[in-house]
Design a protein around this motif. Structure first.
Motif, PDB file in Angstrom:
ATOM      1  N   MET A  70      24.059  62.183  10.679  1.00  0.00           N
ATOM      2  CA  MET A  70      24.312  61.470   9.425  1.00  0.00           C
ATOM      3  C   MET A  70      23.048  61.330   8.589  1.00  0.00           C
ATOM      4  SD  MET A  70      26.842  58.607  11.065  1.00  0.00           S
ATOM      5  CE  MET A  70      26.798  57.468   9.688  1.00  0.00           C
ATOM      6  N   ILE A  71      21.910  61.150   9.264  1.00  0.00           N
ATOM      7  CA  ILE A  71      20.635  61.084   8.545  1.00  0.00           C
ATOM      8  C   ILE A  71      20.287  62.461   7.988  1.00  0.00           C
ATOM      9  CG2 ILE A  71      18.151  60.726   8.838  1.00  0.00           C
ATOM     10  CD1 ILE A  71      18.892  58.576  10.955  1.00  0.00           C
TER      11      ILE A  71
ATOM     12  N   LEU B 240      24.329  59.072   5.692  1.00  0.00           N
ATOM     13  CA  LEU B 240      23.849  57.690   5.753  1.00  0.00           C
ATOM     14  C   LEU B 240      23.353  57.226   4.385  1.00  0.00           C
ATOM     15  CD1 LEU B 240      23.425  55.279   7.614  1.00  0.00           C
ATOM     16  CD2 LEU B 240      21.166  56.157   8.148  1.00  0.00           C
ATOM     17  N   ASP B 241      22.632  58.086   3.696  1.00  0.00           N
ATOM     18  CA  ASP B 241      22.161  57.738   2.349  1.00  0.00           C
ATOM     19  C   ASP B 241      23.327  57.500   1.400  1.00  0.00           C
ATOM     20  OD1 ASP B 241      19.454  57.752   2.886  1.00  0.00           O
ATOM     21  OD2 ASP B 241      19.183  59.856   2.348  1.00  0.00           O
ATOM     22  N   ARG B 242      24.392  58.290   1.549  1.00  0.00           N
ATOM     23  CA  ARG B 242      25.554  58.123   0.673  1.00  0.00           C
ATOM     24  C   ARG B 242      26.253  56.791   0.937  1.00  0.00           C
ATOM     25  NH1 ARG B 242      25.810  63.751   1.396  1.00  0.00           N
ATOM     26  NH2 ARG B 242      27.240  63.633   3.176  1.00  0.00           N
ATOM     27  N   ILE B 243      26.309  56.372   2.201  1.00  0.00           N
ATOM     28  CA  ILE B 243      26.908  55.069   2.527  1.00  0.00           C
ATOM     29  C   ILE B 243      26.084  53.952   1.888  1.00  0.00           C
ATOM     30  CG2 ILE B 243      27.350  53.422   4.398  1.00  0.00           C
ATOM     31  CD1 ILE B 243      28.093  55.826   6.169  1.00  0.00           C
ATOM     32  N   LEU B 244      24.761  54.028   2.046  1.00  0.00           N
ATOM     33  CA  LEU B 244      23.891  53.005   1.462  1.00  0.00           C
ATOM     34  C   LEU B 244      23.993  53.013  -0.060  1.00  0.00           C
ATOM     35  CD1 LEU B 244      20.710  53.509   3.683  1.00  0.00           C
ATOM     36  CD2 LEU B 244      22.370  51.653   3.830  1.00  0.00           C
ATOM     37  N   ASP B 245      24.037  54.198  -0.643  1.00  0.00           N
ATOM     38  CA  ASP B 245      24.120  54.316  -2.095  1.00  0.00           C
ATOM     39  C   ASP B 245      25.422  53.719  -2.616  1.00  0.00           C
ATOM     40  OD1 ASP B 245      23.012  55.337  -4.592  1.00  0.00           O
ATOM     41  OD2 ASP B 245      24.688  56.741  -4.572  1.00  0.00           O
ATOM     42  N   LYS B 246      26.510  53.956  -1.881  1.00  0.00           N
ATOM     43  CA  LYS B 246      27.807  53.397  -2.295  1.00  0.00           C
ATOM     44  C   LYS B 246      27.755  51.877  -2.344  1.00  0.00           C
ATOM     45  CE  LYS B 246      31.276  52.544   0.472  1.00  0.00           C
ATOM     46  NZ  LYS B 246      32.400  52.669   1.428  1.00  0.00           N
ATOM     47  N   TYR B 247      27.168  51.282  -1.325  1.00  0.00           N
ATOM     48  CA  TYR B 247      27.125  49.822  -1.289  1.00  0.00           C
ATOM     49  C   TYR B 247      26.122  49.258  -2.277  1.00  0.00           C
ATOM     50  CZ  TYR B 247      30.480  49.011   2.344  1.00  0.00           C
ATOM     51  OH  TYR B 247      31.673  48.918   3.029  1.00  0.00           O
ATOM     52  N   PHE B 248      25.026  49.966  -2.489  1.00  0.00           N
ATOM     53  CA  PHE B 248      24.051  49.466  -3.456  1.00  0.00           C
ATOM     54  C   PHE B 248      24.673  49.420  -4.846  1.00  0.00           C
ATOM     55  CE2 PHE B 248      20.324  49.939  -6.308  1.00  0.00           C
ATOM     56  CZ  PHE B 248      19.705  48.754  -5.979  1.00  0.00           C
ATOM     57  N   LYS B 249      25.436  50.453  -5.197  1.00  0.00           N
ATOM     58  CA  LYS B 249      26.095  50.465  -6.500  1.00  0.00           C
ATOM     59  C   LYS B 249      27.204  49.417  -6.557  1.00  0.00           C
ATOM     60  CE  LYS B 249      25.058  55.285  -7.565  1.00  0.00           C
ATOM     61  NZ  LYS B 249      25.597  56.641  -7.746  1.00  0.00           N
ATOM     62  N   LYS B 250      27.876  49.229  -5.414  1.00  0.00           N
ATOM     63  CA  LYS B 250      28.969  48.260  -5.368  1.00  0.00           C
ATOM     64  C   LYS B 250      28.470  46.841  -5.593  1.00  0.00           C
ATOM     65  CE  LYS B 250      32.675  46.670  -2.274  1.00  0.00           C
ATOM     66  NZ  LYS B 250      33.291  46.843  -0.937  1.00  0.00           N
ATOM     67  N   ILE B 251      27.307  46.521  -4.991  1.00  0.00           N
ATOM     68  CA  ILE B 251      26.812  45.150  -5.096  1.00  0.00           C
ATOM     69  C   ILE B 251      25.768  44.984  -6.191  1.00  0.00           C
ATOM     70  CG2 ILE B 251      27.236  44.721  -2.651  1.00  0.00           C
ATOM     71  CD1 ILE B 251      24.337  45.100  -2.069  1.00  0.00           C
ATOM     72  N   HIS B 252      25.353  46.090  -6.789  1.00  0.00           N
ATOM     73  CA  HIS B 252      24.336  46.038  -7.836  1.00  0.00           C
ATOM     74  C   HIS B 252      24.780  46.939  -8.976  1.00  0.00           C
ATOM     75  CE1 HIS B 252      20.629  45.406  -9.768  1.00  0.00           C
ATOM     76  NE2 HIS B 252      19.911  45.126  -8.702  1.00  0.00           N
TER      77      HIS B 252
END
Length: 269
Positions: free
Chosen positions: A240-241, A246-258
């Motif tokens: 995933m790394i 993994l980056d796409r999962i983090l990016d999805k949540y960063f955009k979702k909460i920010h």
């Protein structure tokens, strides 16, 4: 019963037992603390029920997709999480820091699944603080969100006036209402709780400086979890790394909460 039929019956039963045993071994119980945005419950209006969601949950679901492991999530309070792991009542905890794993002699991989997550000092826009260095915190009341990945080095500093809470939202409410002066939190936590509080200037949360240390998040295993399952988890995480999942999962949540990040990423029309 005919001996031939009995042998076939016995062979079939043994095969079923072996199959059941194999599937049981690949069944992993994950300790699930409420640690937004890593793990939390969100109401689904279509299903009319709360669902467990978050960054860590998406990571586990992707690991499950890539392996034959089956994850079950056991809801736990912060105070019980490490006890349950040490007693082998759960198989794995996500989000443990290296210092905590060393202090508790927990089994963790040699590498974190999330690296160098910055922790900043946050304060409300209503109350500008003069914090240019760590020692400046001694003048203020500081909130700390209790989780498996908070900066526990602050526990040993008697000069900081600390207020602990497992409820990050409660601490951020106290921050913007002036009941505490600052909160030490990760960017992810600050963005998540700021969104819940609103986006107007009177509840804007601003950061002052990044602490010297950044937080790494590790997977911690129980003593009973077989080595081959640990290898499967770590091989999936490596993939995933490597492939950017993994980056796409983090990016999805960063955009979702920010949301500002999402707006900046969209091309102009």
């Amino acid at each position: 019963m005919n001996k031939s039929i009995f042998k076939k019956f016995l062979a079939g039963s043994l095969a079923a037992l072996v199959s059941f045993a194999a599937s049981a071994k690949d069944f992993v119980v994950v300790g699930s603390l409420i640690e937004p945005p890593w793990k939390y419950y969100e109401y689904n209006s279509d299903l009319e029920m709360e669902l467990l969601v978050g960054i860590d949950i998406d990571i586990f679901r992707e690991i499950q997709r890539r392996t034959n492991l089956k994850f079950e999530y056991k809801r736990l309070e912060y105070s019980r999480a490490l006890v349950e792991l040490e007693n082998n009542n759960i198989d794995i905890l996500a989000g443990v820091t290296k210092s905590l794993s060393e202090k508790k002699a927990l089994k963790v991989p040699s590498w974190p699944y999330i690296e160098k997550l910055p922790e900043n000092v946050y304060h409300s826009s209503k109350k500008q603080l003069k914090t240019k260095r760590y020692q400046d915190l001694y003048s203020y009341s500081v909130g700390l969100i209790r989780s498996l990945s908070y900066d526990d080095r602050l526990d040993d500093d008697p000069l900081i006036n600390k207020e602990y809470s497992e409820d990050g939202l409660d601490l951020f409410k106290k921050l913007v209402s002036g009941q505490i002066d600052a909160i030490i939190a990760s960017d992810w936590e600050a963005a998540y709780f700021s969104r819940l509080l609103g986006s107007s200037d009177d509840v804007q949360v601003v950061t002052d400086f990044t602490l010297n240390d950044t937080t790494d998040r590790y997977m911690a295993y129980s003593a009973k979890l077989p080595q081959y399952i640990q290898r499967k988890i770590e091989e999936a995480l490596d993939q995933m790394i490597e492939d950017g999942t993994l980056d796409r999962i983090l990016d999805k949540y960063f955009k979702k909460i920010h949301p500002e990040a999402q707006a900046a990423a969209e091309p102009e029309k």
